[in-house]
Design a protein around this motif. Structure first.
Motif, short mmCIF file in Angstrom:
data_model
loop_
_atom_site.label_atom_id
_atom_site.label_comp_id
_atom_site.label_asym_id
_atom_site.label_seq_id
_atom_site.Cartn_x
_atom_site.Cartn_y
_atom_site.Cartn_z
N THR A 143 3.99 -8.53 4.30
CA THR A 143 3.43 -8.96 3.02
C THR A 143 1.92 -8.69 3.04
O THR A 143 1.22 -9.13 3.95
CB THR A 143 3.70 -10.45 2.80
OG1 THR A 143 5.11 -10.67 2.84
CG2 THR A 143 3.15 -10.91 1.46
N ARG A 144 1.44 -7.97 2.03
CA ARG A 144 0.01 -7.61 1.98
C ARG A 144 -0.69 -8.34 0.84
O ARG A 144 -0.23 -8.32 -0.30
CB ARG A 144 -0.15 -6.11 1.80
CG ARG A 144 -1.63 -5.69 1.79
CD ARG A 144 -1.81 -4.22 1.46
NE ARG A 144 -3.21 -3.83 1.55
CZ ARG A 144 -3.70 -2.68 1.10
NH1 ARG A 144 -2.88 -1.80 0.54
NH2 ARG A 144 -4.99 -2.40 1.21
N TYR A 145 -1.80 -8.94 1.19
CA TYR A 145 -2.75 -9.46 0.20
C TYR A 145 -3.96 -8.53 0.24
O TYR A 145 -4.66 -8.45 1.24
CB TYR A 145 -3.15 -10.90 0.53
CG TYR A 145 -2.08 -11.91 0.19
CD1 TYR A 145 -2.02 -12.49 -1.08
CD2 TYR A 145 -1.12 -12.27 1.13
CE1 TYR A 145 -1.04 -13.42 -1.40
CE2 TYR A 145 -0.13 -13.20 0.82
CZ TYR A 145 -0.09 -13.76 -0.45
OH TYR A 145 0.89 -14.68 -0.76
N PHE A 146 -4.18 -7.79 -0.86
CA PHE A 146 -5.22 -6.76 -0.91
C PHE A 146 -6.60 -7.39 -0.78
O PHE A 146 -6.92 -8.38 -1.43
CB PHE A 146 -5.10 -6.00 -2.24
CG PHE A 146 -6.09 -4.88 -2.39
CD1 PHE A 146 -6.15 -3.85 -1.47
CD2 PHE A 146 -6.96 -4.86 -3.47
CE1 PHE A 146 -7.05 -2.80 -1.61
CE2 PHE A 146 -7.87 -3.82 -3.63
CZ PHE A 146 -7.92 -2.79 -2.70
N GLY A 147 -7.43 -6.77 0.07
CA GLY A 147 -8.76 -7.33 0.35
C GLY A 147 -9.91 -6.63 -0.35
O GLY A 147 -11.07 -6.92 -0.08
N GLY A 148 -9.59 -5.69 -1.25
CA GLY A 148 -10.67 -5.07 -2.02
C GLY A 148 -11.09 -3.70 -1.54
O GLY A 148 -11.82 -2.99 -2.24
N THR A 149 -10.65 -3.30 -0.35
CA THR A 149 -11.01 -1.98 0.18
C THR A 149 -9.76 -1.13 0.35
O THR A 149 -8.81 -1.54 1.01
CB THR A 149 -11.70 -2.13 1.56
OG1 THR A 149 -12.84 -2.98 1.43
CG2 THR A 149 -12.14 -0.77 2.09
N LEU A 150 -9.76 0.06 -0.27
CA LEU A 150 -8.62 0.97 -0.13
C LEU A 150 -8.57 1.51 1.30
O LEU A 150 -9.61 1.86 1.87
CB LEU A 150 -8.74 2.13 -1.13
CG LEU A 150 -8.62 1.74 -2.61
CD1 LEU A 150 -8.95 2.93 -3.50
CD2 LEU A 150 -7.23 1.22 -2.92
N LEU A 151 -7.38 1.59 1.86
CA LEU A 151 -7.24 2.04 3.25
C LEU A 151 -6.89 3.52 3.37
O LEU A 151 -6.98 4.09 4.46
CB LEU A 151 -6.15 1.21 3.96
CG LEU A 151 -6.37 -0.30 4.01
CD1 LEU A 151 -5.23 -0.96 4.77
CD2 LEU A 151 -7.70 -0.64 4.67
N GLY A 152 -6.48 4.14 2.27
CA GLY A 152 -6.05 5.54 2.32
C GLY A 152 -4.66 5.65 2.92
O GLY A 152 -4.16 4.71 3.54
N THR A 153 -4.03 6.80 2.75
CA THR A 153 -2.64 6.92 3.21
C THR A 153 -2.52 6.77 4.72
O THR A 153 -1.64 6.06 5.22
CB THR A 153 -2.03 8.27 2.77
OG1 THR A 153 -2.86 9.32 3.23
CG2 THR A 153 -1.89 8.34 1.27
N GLY A 154 -3.41 7.41 5.48
CA GLY A 154 -3.35 7.28 6.95
C GLY A 154 -3.61 5.85 7.39
O GLY A 154 -2.95 5.34 8.31
N GLY A 155 -4.55 5.19 6.73
CA GLY A 155 -4.85 3.79 7.06
C GLY A 155 -3.69 2.87 6.77
O GLY A 155 -3.42 1.93 7.53
N LEU A 156 -2.98 3.13 5.67
CA LEU A 156 -1.81 2.30 5.33
C LEU A 156 -0.69 2.49 6.35
O LEU A 156 -0.09 1.51 6.79
CB LEU A 156 -1.30 2.67 3.92
CG LEU A 156 -2.13 2.17 2.75
CD1 LEU A 156 -1.63 2.76 1.44
CD2 LEU A 156 -2.12 0.64 2.68
#
Length: 199
Positions: A95-108
């Motif tokens: 379960t993800r609660y978004f923190g405001g910074t995009l992680l990009g596909t590799g980061g995800l």
């Protein structure tokens, strides 16, 4: 193959996004779907509830969902970790609660994969052994003697319902059920017959 013994939970934070990973025992795709619905209700305010599951004695039934994350960046890495773990009859939700910074596909991919890896490192598992569920009724006078037999067999999920007599149920390794039934029958002088159902 190994199987999960109990519920397990872990949490990691990456760039202010919170990833809550949970492992559940499931034995079918239907159970996995039901558990996912419970999770979505529980985390109704979350950004995403990603899941993956593996069931079947040969880990032959699998499923996953990215739940709105870019395709292949969430459910797939979780499923890949599960398949590589050698564990079956397991479902993991992240379960993800978004923190405001995009992680990009590799980061995800890394975030979801690492969430699952860290969770599995905490999970208790055991080698899969085929089990049977047993049921029998006993009177109070004979039951204390039968109870002492339990320690000599691989018995789990033991349940005792007390009334005029005692109704006993539980799980036992398939390879031990005949010896157990014979010992109980002999001890009770033929009064107690054990019934078995497949698990």
């Amino acid at each position: 193959m190994k199987v999960l013994l109990d519920y397990c939970e872990n949490q990691i934070i990456i760039k202010n996004s919170r990833f809550i990973s949970e492992a559940f025992v499931v034995t079918s795709a239907k159970e996995a779907r039901e558990k996912l619905q419970e999770q979505k209700k529980k985390f109704f305010d979350a950004t995403h509830v990603v899941h993956a599951f593996v069931t079947g004695l040969k880990a032959e039934v699998t499923g996953m969902s990215d739940d709105g994350e870019p395709s292949g960046t969430a459910g797939r890495p979780v499923l890949d970790v599960l398949k590589g773990s050698g564990i079956t009859n397991i479902m993991v939700t992240v379960t993800r609660y978004f923190g405001g910074t995009l992680l990009g596909t590799g980061g995800l991919v890394r975030a979801y994969g690492d969430s699952c890896k860290e969770l599995l490192a905490l999970c208790k598992t055991e080698e899969y052994v085929k089990k049977a569920r047993f049921f029998f009724a006993a009177d109070y006078s004979s039951y204390s003697g039968i109870q002492r037999m339990f320690d000599t067999y691989h018995i789990s999920e033991l349940k005792e319902d007390y009334g005029d007599g005692i109704i006993i149920s539980g799980l036992i390794w398939e390879q031990e059920k005949e010896a157990f039934a014979l010992q109980v029958k002999n001890f009770s002088k033929g009064k107690i017959d054990i019934s078995y159902t497949e698990v």
